[in-house]
Design a protein around this motif. Structure first.
Motif, PDB file in Angstrom:
ATOM      1  N   UNK A  23      -3.411  10.868  -2.599  1.00  0.00           N
ATOM      2  CA  UNK A  23      -3.040  12.233  -3.229  1.00  0.00           C
ATOM      3  C   UNK A  23      -1.570  11.963  -3.742  1.00  0.00           C
ATOM      4  N   UNK A  24      -1.475  12.257  -4.967  1.00  0.00           N
ATOM      5  CA  UNK A  24      -0.112  12.260  -5.552  1.00  0.00           C
ATOM      6  C   UNK A  24       0.457  13.586  -6.036  1.00  0.00           C
ATOM      7  N   UNK A  68       4.456  14.549  -2.865  1.00  0.00           N
ATOM      8  CA  UNK A  68       3.622  14.087  -2.131  1.00  0.00           C
ATOM      9  C   UNK A  68       3.381  12.615  -3.004  1.00  0.00           C
ATOM     10  N   UNK A  69       3.305  11.557  -2.267  1.00  0.00           N
ATOM     11  CA  UNK A  69       3.114  10.256  -3.147  1.00  0.00           C
ATOM     12  C   UNK A  69       2.330   9.242  -2.424  1.00  0.00           C
ATOM     13  N   UNK A  70       0.946   9.498  -2.586  1.00  0.00           N
ATOM     14  CA  UNK A  70      -0.233   8.734  -1.881  1.00  0.00           C
ATOM     15  C   UNK A  70      -0.442   8.847  -0.505  1.00  0.00           C
ATOM     16  N   UNK A  71      -0.899  10.280  -0.293  1.00  0.00           N
ATOM     17  CA  UNK A  71      -1.417  10.518   0.988  1.00  0.00           C
ATOM     18  C   UNK A  71      -2.841  10.503   1.164  1.00  0.00           C
ATOM     19  N   UNK A  72      -3.165   9.986   2.225  1.00  0.00           N
ATOM     20  CA  UNK A  72      -4.712   9.894   2.406  1.00  0.00           C
ATOM     21  C   UNK A  72      -4.889  10.251   3.928  1.00  0.00           C
ATOM     22  N   UNK A  73      -5.805  11.026   4.309  1.00  0.00           N
ATOM     23  CA  UNK A  73      -6.346  11.291   5.570  1.00  0.00           C
ATOM     24  C   UNK A  73      -7.924  11.743   5.528  1.00  0.00           C
ATOM     25  N   UNK A  74      -8.367  11.849   6.603  1.00  0.00           N
ATOM     26  CA  UNK A  74      -9.633  12.398   7.045  1.00  0.00           C
ATOM     27  C   UNK A  74      -9.567  13.481   7.907  1.00  0.00           C
ATOM     28  N   UNK A  75     -10.560  14.316   7.797  1.00  0.00           N
ATOM     29  CA  UNK A  75     -10.683  15.585   8.690  1.00  0.00           C
ATOM     30  C   UNK A  75     -12.213  15.615   9.260  1.00  0.00           C
ATOM     31  N   UNK A  76     -12.554  15.601  10.299  1.00  0.00           N
ATOM     32  CA  UNK A  76     -13.929  15.918  10.698  1.00  0.00           C
ATOM     33  C   UNK A  76     -14.142  17.166  11.466  1.00  0.00           C
ATOM     34  N   UNK A 103       4.282  12.417   8.774  1.00  0.00           N
ATOM     35  CA  UNK A 103       4.688  12.298   7.284  1.00  0.00           C
ATOM     36  C   UNK A 103       6.214  12.236   7.068  1.00  0.00           C
ATOM     37  N   UNK A 104       6.494  11.297   6.118  1.00  0.00           N
ATOM     38  CA  UNK A 104       7.971  11.172   6.009  1.00  0.00           C
ATOM     39  C   UNK A 104       8.090  10.761   4.443  1.00  0.00           C
ATOM     40  N   UNK A 105       8.976  11.702   3.620  1.00  0.00           N
ATOM     41  CA  UNK A 105       9.223  11.527   2.282  1.00  0.00           C
ATOM     42  C   UNK A 105       7.947  11.439   1.400  1.00  0.00           C
ATOM     43  N   UNK A 106       6.970  12.399   1.633  1.00  0.00           N
ATOM     44  CA  UNK A 106       5.872  12.308   0.829  1.00  0.00           C
ATOM     45  C   UNK A 106       4.683  11.408   1.101  1.00  0.00           C
TER      46      UNK A 106
END
Ligand SMILES: Nc1ncnc2c1ncn2[C@@H]1O[C@H](COP(=O)(O)OP(=O)(O)OP(=O)(O)O)[C@@H](O)[C@H]1O
Ligand SMILES: [Mg+2]
Lengths: 308, 330
Positions: free
Chosen positions: B12-13, B26-34, B231-234
């Motif tokens: 995500x950007x 936000x500069x390239x965030x990826x995560x998953x939530x179950x 998280x740090x700087x996006x």
């Protein structure tokens, strides 16, 4: 709430009393009188006239008598038009002025809030820029310039609307130009005010919450934004209405509308003391009542305000 | 490992165009939530926590904001491909949100009942009467005394803590699968903070709601999260389970964060530890690890390229050149 209203109404009495007193003595300070004209009246006739209207008595007695009459709802006879009294004039003319002023306020409110709402939703678009430019013109160009310009374009050049007149001799069309010109400055002010307060509201946390709840934009605008955003507009209604009353005096002159405003101007030229007094009392009652109404509406809109 | 993933964010950007330049919030965030998971999202002010989550809800003010890339999958739906109407069904219905400042998050001009009922009617398709019953139930559940009467009050008649309870009740009233809590306690009294956190924790367990807990308070994370993203700087610089992050922080920034939490169980320190330097300016950031100016292990490489993700086991990920070196060396 009822208590609050009673208190406010009681509070109006001294206000009106002070207005009557100041006005009563001040108009008599102006040079001339109701019976002074180009041609001097013979002294005997003048004396008889003054006697008829009790002007030969000491001023303070006249003042006392006038107060008693006003309390009984009698604004006295006109000094200029011998067979008419002031109550009759007001009954004839006030409804016309109220219709004109009321319509102007309504148009200003609906168009103003609508424009403000659209501008805030489409901020920095050409719609926003152009409507705000129109608003600046509306605020800065005075009534007595706007009215003749509209008259020139729509009545004389395009021939769409009558130049002047009133319902009985020209139909509803006669209302369009006077109402538009009278509402222009207030439309402009309200548009700017509501644009700013809509923008504020739109940025607020509670609107973010409303969006996060999945509400439609239309629901958000009319249910969540409108109430809070209209508060500054409501506070402006008091000044707007007094402005519209003053404005209607000008507009009635320009468009030859037989309303209270025109009589007011005439009576001032004529030194028609009772007529001036009567008009001032009616105007101040309307204004005081409007301000009172504004406070009630404000309290109704904002639950954080309590009247106690 | 992770099963039943309900929310998946990939690359995500989200950027903002401002007068000063492009803010890469936000500069390239990826995560998953179950399902049922509580995920902590930690980072300093300005690191992009709120923007990531507003992006998930498609609530970024645009302009100036713009989603520049990436995907958000909710179930099998790709959120950025949905119509506005489908998106509105998700907001409030499938994903509930609560915010930092309960004093301003409720509409001061409308009764609590109005605000709660409209949400329930919208998403649950029930009558107003039913919706009000449901709203009172929810208020009861979050511990508002005399909910039956209080529901007709206006927000200003509640204290801050009570308002946050109302927000929680409202957010959970439509049985969302995900609750995003954006610093739900930062604006509250310390004594009330714990109550609110406990409430969120117990309700989410009871209702089976997955929670994204945004905070800059590591204490909050330690107490209630299953997994943690730092998280740090996006960008997310470190991921892991709660135990892993606290027992063995790998990223220098995470290490600093943990060291700077005041400890009651350790002998009194002379002074509190704090990470030196300023949080980064994310405007026109050059290609580098944004943490290097504050990092005690900074190397030349850190100044010229962003470190790739290094994986440790199934659950851990770190973006730091220190570990890239190690993996290669081994
Ligand atoms: N509407 C906006 N216009 C311009 N920049 C924005 C906007 N909203 C956020 N930003 C920028 O995006 C960056 C990330 O902001 P964000 O609100 O996500 O931070 P955060 O991690 O939630 O911080 P906090 O702990 O203070 O809430 C910040 O640099 C901020 O200035
Ligand atoms: Mg935030």
């Amino acid at each position: 709430m009822t208590k609050y209203i009673i208190r406010r109404v009681l509070g109006l009495i001294p206000t009106i009393f002070i207005i009557i007193t100041i006005c009563f003595f001040f108009i008599r300070l102006a040079p001339g009188g109701p019976f002074s004209s180009e041609k001097k009246l013979p002294p005997q006739i003048l004396k008889n006239m003054q006697k008829k209207y009790h002007m030969d008595q000491p001023l303070i007695v006249q003042y006392g008598q006038y107060l008693v009459d006003v309390l009984r709802g009698d604004l006295g006879p006109s000094y200029k038009y011998k067979d008419y009294d002031v109550n009759y004039f007001i009954k004839q003319t006030l409804p016309k002025s109220m219709l004109l002023g009321g319509l102007a306020l309504l148009v200003a409110l609906i168009l103003g809030i609508g424009t403000g709402m659209i501008s805030s939703l489409k901020r920095n678009s050409w719609i926003d820029y152009s409507s705000m430019s129109v608003a600046v013109i509306g605020i800065s160009v005075p009534l007595f310039v706007i009215a003749p310009i509209l008259m020139y374009i729509f009545a004389m050049k395009l021939n769409w609307l009558p130049v002047a007149g009133w319902l009985d001799d020209g139909g509803a069309k006669t209302l369009v130009l006077p109402v538009l010109s009278l509402s222009a400055p207030y439309f402009a002010m309200i548009a700017r005010l509501s644009r700013a307060s809509f923008l504020d509201s739109l940025r607020s946390d509670y609107i973010r919450t409303a969006r996060a709840k999945g509400l439609k934009t239309s629901v958000i605008m009319f249910k969540h934004v409108l109430k809070g955003a209209s508060l500054p507009v409501v506070s402006y209604l008091g000044p707007a209405f007094s402005g519209i009353i003053t404005g209607s005096i000008v507009i009635e002159q320009i468009f030859r509308i037989p309303g209270l405003g025109r009589h007011f101007v005439q009576s001032a030229f004529n030194r028609d003391y009772t007529m001036i007094m009567g008009t001032v009392i009616v105007y101040s009652l309307i204004l005081v009542f409007m301000n009172f109404l504004v406070d009630i509406i404000y309290g109704y809109l904002d639950p954080r305000i309590s009247y106690s | 490992m992770k099963k039943d993933i309900i929310l998946k964010v990939e690359g995500l950007k989200t950027y903002f165009n401002t007068d000063e330049g492009v803010v890469k919030a936000v500069d390239g965030v990826s995560f998953e939530l179950s399902k049922g998971e509580t995920l902590g999202l930690v980072g300093e002010s300005g690191s992009g926590k709120s923007v990531s989550n507003l992006s998930i809800m498609s609530l970024i003010p645009s302009p100036p904001g713009k989603i520049m890339g990436g995907k958000v999958l909710f179930g099998d739906k790709s959120i950025f491909d949905l119509s506005e109407e489908e998106m509105r069904n998700i907001r409030g219905g499938k994903i509930g949100m609560i915010f930092q400042d309960p004093m301003t998050s409720l509409n001061p001009f409308l009764r609590i009942s109005t605000q709660m009922v409209e949400t329930i009617v919208l998403h649950k398709k029930v009558s107003k009467h039913e919706a009000k019953k449901r709203a009172i139930e929810m208020l009861d559940l979050v511990g508002i005394p005399k909910a039956y009467d209080r529901i007709n009050d206006y927000p200003h008649q509640f204290s801050g803590g009570m308002r946050q309870r109302v927000m929680i009740a409202m957010a959970l009233s439509c049985d969302p699968e995900v609750l995003i809590a954006d610093e739900p306690t930062s604006a509250l009294d310390v004594t009330i903070q714990a109550q609110i956190l406990e409430l969120i924790q117990s309700l989410s367990k009871k209702l089976g709601t997955a929670v994204i807990m945004i905070t800059h308070d590591l204490g909050v994370v330690a107490g209630m999260c299953d997994n943690v993203n730092v998280m740090y700087a996006g960008r997310i610089v470190e991921k892991g389970t709660n135990d892993e992050i606290f027992a063995d922080p790998k990223h220098p920034y995470t290490q600093g964060l943990i060291k700077s939490v005041p400890r009651l169980d350790k002998p009194k320190q002379k002074r509190l530890y704090s990470i030196e330097g300023q949080p980064p300016n994310v405007i026109d950031l050059p290609e580098c690890c944004p943490f290097f100016p504050r990092c005690e292990f900074a190397m030349d490489k850190c100044k010229t390229a962003y470190p790739p993700v290094t994986k440790f086991g199934d659950t851990r990920e770190v973006s730091c050149w220190l570990y890239e070196e190690k993996t290669r060396g081994e």
